[in-house]
Structure formats: C-alpha cells, structure tokens
Scaffold this motif. Structure first.
Motif, PDB file in Angstrom:
ATOM      1  N   UNK A   1       0.854  -1.113   0.208  1.00 47.97           N
ATOM      2  CA  UNK A   1      -0.142   0.068  -0.005  1.00 47.97           C
ATOM      3  C   UNK A   1       0.807   1.269   0.034  1.00 47.97           C
ATOM      4  N   UNK A   2       2.092   0.978   0.353  1.00 43.50           N
ATOM      5  CA  UNK A   2       3.242   2.288   0.427  1.00 43.50           C
ATOM      6  C   UNK A   2       3.587   2.574  -1.056  1.00 43.50           C
ATOM      7  N   UNK A   3       3.265   1.789  -2.091  1.00 37.74           N
ATOM      8  CA  UNK A   3       4.106   2.053  -3.298  1.00 37.74           C
ATOM      9  C   UNK A   3       2.971   2.577  -4.371  1.00 37.74           C
ATOM     10  N   UNK A   4       3.241   3.422  -5.078  1.00 34.47           N
ATOM     11  CA  UNK A   4       2.440   3.816  -6.165  1.00 34.47           C
ATOM     12  C   UNK A   4       2.165   2.939  -7.359  1.00 34.47           C
ATOM     13  N   UNK A   5       1.160   2.697  -7.521  1.00 33.68           N
ATOM     14  CA  UNK A   5       0.839   1.817  -8.648  1.00 33.68           C
ATOM     15  C   UNK A   5       1.426   2.177 -10.078  1.00 33.68           C
ATOM     16  N   UNK A   6       1.578   3.338 -10.332  1.00 33.65           N
ATOM     17  CA  UNK A   6       2.187   3.790 -11.502  1.00 33.65           C
ATOM     18  C   UNK A   6       3.621   3.823 -11.711  1.00 33.65           C
ATOM     19  N   UNK A   7       4.465   4.537 -10.853  1.00 39.89           N
ATOM     20  CA  UNK A   7       5.662   4.826 -10.956  1.00 39.89           C
ATOM     21  C   UNK A   7       6.507   3.757 -10.084  1.00 39.89           C
ATOM     22  N   UNK A   8       6.004   2.946  -9.192  1.00 37.70           N
ATOM     23  CA  UNK A   8       6.494   2.186  -8.284  1.00 37.70           C
ATOM     24  C   UNK A   8       7.479   2.809  -7.150  1.00 37.70           C
TER      25      UNK A   8
ATOM     26  N   UNK B   1      -5.869  16.494  -1.991  1.00 36.57           N
ATOM     27  CA  UNK B   1      -5.450  16.682  -3.441  1.00 36.57           C
ATOM     28  C   UNK B   1      -6.582  15.781  -4.146  1.00 36.57           C
ATOM     29  N   UNK B   2      -7.287  16.472  -5.168  1.00 35.22           N
ATOM     30  CA  UNK B   2      -8.147  15.752  -6.078  1.00 35.22           C
ATOM     31  C   UNK B   2      -7.542  14.808  -7.061  1.00 35.22           C
ATOM     32  N   UNK B   3      -7.788  13.721  -7.059  1.00 41.06           N
ATOM     33  CA  UNK B   3      -7.260  12.530  -8.083  1.00 41.06           C
ATOM     34  C   UNK B   3      -8.384  12.374  -9.019  1.00 41.06           C
ATOM     35  N   UNK B   4      -7.926  12.886 -10.390  1.00 34.78           N
ATOM     36  CA  UNK B   4      -8.917  12.702 -11.161  1.00 34.78           C
ATOM     37  C   UNK B   4      -9.549  11.209 -11.632  1.00 34.78           C
ATOM     38  N   UNK B   5     -10.481  11.165 -11.881  1.00 36.02           N
ATOM     39  CA  UNK B   5     -11.464   9.825 -12.031  1.00 36.02           C
ATOM     40  C   UNK B   5     -10.511   9.352 -13.128  1.00 36.02           C
ATOM     41  N   UNK B   6     -10.264  10.136 -14.117  1.00 39.19           N
ATOM     42  CA  UNK B   6      -9.693   9.763 -15.429  1.00 39.19           C
ATOM     43  C   UNK B   6      -8.257   8.798 -15.120  1.00 39.19           C
ATOM     44  N   UNK B   7      -7.718   9.217 -14.036  1.00 44.05           N
ATOM     45  CA  UNK B   7      -6.349   8.723 -13.604  1.00 44.05           C
ATOM     46  C   UNK B   7      -6.864   7.228 -12.769  1.00 44.05           C
ATOM     47  N   UNK B   8      -7.663   7.529 -11.978  1.00 44.00           N
ATOM     48  CA  UNK B   8      -8.274   6.240 -11.029  1.00 44.00           C
ATOM     49  C   UNK B   8      -8.485   4.943 -11.968  1.00 44.00           C
ATOM     50  N   UNK B   9      -9.256   5.329 -13.038  1.00 43.21           N
ATOM     51  CA  UNK B   9      -9.678   4.288 -13.878  1.00 43.21           C
ATOM     52  C   UNK B   9      -8.263   3.446 -14.611  1.00 43.21           C
ATOM     53  N   UNK B  10      -7.226   4.298 -14.650  1.00 40.04           N
ATOM     54  CA  UNK B  10      -6.012   3.643 -15.234  1.00 40.04           C
ATOM     55  C   UNK B  10      -5.208   2.628 -14.093  1.00 40.04           C
ATOM     56  N   UNK B  11      -5.731   2.888 -12.984  1.00 41.71           N
ATOM     57  CA  UNK B  11      -4.922   1.844 -11.996  1.00 41.71           C
ATOM     58  C   UNK B  11      -5.240   0.419 -12.383  1.00 41.71           C
ATOM     59  N   UNK B  12      -4.055  -0.249 -12.519  1.00 41.67           N
ATOM     60  CA  UNK B  12      -4.211  -1.856 -12.634  1.00 41.67           C
ATOM     61  C   UNK B  12      -5.422  -2.524 -11.605  1.00 41.67           C
ATOM     62  N   UNK B  13      -6.236  -3.136 -12.198  1.00 43.32           N
ATOM     63  CA  UNK B  13      -7.201  -3.836 -11.323  1.00 43.32           C
ATOM     64  C   UNK B  13      -6.640  -4.624 -10.182  1.00 43.32           C
ATOM     65  N   UNK B  14      -5.768  -5.086 -10.257  1.00 44.15           N
ATOM     66  CA  UNK B  14      -5.054  -5.721  -9.081  1.00 44.15           C
ATOM     67  C   UNK B  14      -4.680  -4.795  -8.119  1.00 44.15           C
ATOM     68  N   UNK B  15      -4.585  -3.536  -8.184  1.00 42.88           N
ATOM     69  CA  UNK B  15      -3.807  -2.566  -7.330  1.00 42.88           C
ATOM     70  C   UNK B  15      -5.114  -1.786  -6.785  1.00 42.88           C
ATOM     71  N   UNK B  16      -6.168  -1.626  -7.576  1.00 42.88           N
ATOM     72  CA  UNK B  16      -7.107  -0.526  -7.130  1.00 42.88           C
ATOM     73  C   UNK B  16      -7.717  -0.799  -5.547  1.00 42.88           C
ATOM     74  N   UNK B  17      -7.584   0.301  -4.888  1.00 43.27           N
ATOM     75  CA  UNK B  17      -8.240   0.437  -3.663  1.00 43.27           C
ATOM     76  C   UNK B  17      -7.218  -0.239  -2.543  1.00 43.27           C
ATOM     77  N   UNK B  18      -5.795  -0.544  -3.233  1.00 40.76           N
ATOM     78  CA  UNK B  18      -5.034  -1.281  -2.532  1.00 40.76           C
ATOM     79  C   UNK B  18      -3.747  -0.266  -2.033  1.00 40.76           C
ATOM     80  N   UNK B  19      -3.471   0.488  -2.861  1.00 38.77           N
ATOM     81  CA  UNK B  19      -2.207   1.480  -2.737  1.00 38.77           C
ATOM     82  C   UNK B  19      -2.771   2.887  -3.213  1.00 38.77           C
ATOM     83  N   UNK B  20      -2.139   3.977  -2.732  1.00 36.54           N
ATOM     84  CA  UNK B  20      -2.333   5.434  -3.227  1.00 36.54           C
ATOM     85  C   UNK B  20      -1.425   5.733  -4.336  1.00 36.54           C
ATOM     86  N   UNK B  21      -1.917   6.524  -5.111  1.00 34.10           N
ATOM     87  CA  UNK B  21      -1.302   7.023  -6.234  1.00 34.10           C
ATOM     88  C   UNK B  21      -0.192   8.120  -5.643  1.00 34.10           C
TER      89      UNK B  21
END
Length: 73
Positions: free
Chosen positions: A4-11, A30-50
C-alpha cells in the motif's frame, strides 16, 4: 501482494500517511482525477495510493503520462 506504500504507476513510495490516526496526509487534500483512477491496474485498485508526483504529472499532461507508463483503457 500489493504494497500500500508503493504508487501503482511509478513504483515509488507514495508517502501516504492516511492510515495514521489524527494525521492530515497530503492525499486528503488533493483531487485525484477519475480519468487517472480508472487507469490503476485492477489488481492494485483500492490497495495503494497514487503518489503526488504521478497525480500532478497526469494533471499537467495526461496524454504524456499515459504514454510514459504504457497505459491503455
């Protein structure tokens, strides 16, 4: 297992401290755009913060961000 401490995009460490009681983490302000949220890999959604860097990078140029991380949806 997703860290959960690792960004799902940059690692990188997302520096999220929202799970610490009485803590005002940057991620709560900070507001996280929904367009970015949908790009989170499914296996990491709701498990780690961007991380903040990725959120700001996406807001600055979403097309470049998507290309950089080879994301398609």
């Amino acid at each position: 297992m997703t860290n959960p401490k690792i960004c799902p995009f940059c690692g990188e460490d997302n520096l999220c401290e929202a799970n610490i009681p009485n803590n005002n983490c940057w991620c709560n302000t900070i507001k996280v755009p929904m367009e970015l949220r949908v790009l989170i890999p499914e296996d990491k959604r709701m498990k780690s913060c961007i991380c903040k860097k990725c959120i700001l990078s996406f807001k600055e140029n979403s097309k470049l961000f998507i290309e950089k991380y080879n994301l398609t949806k």
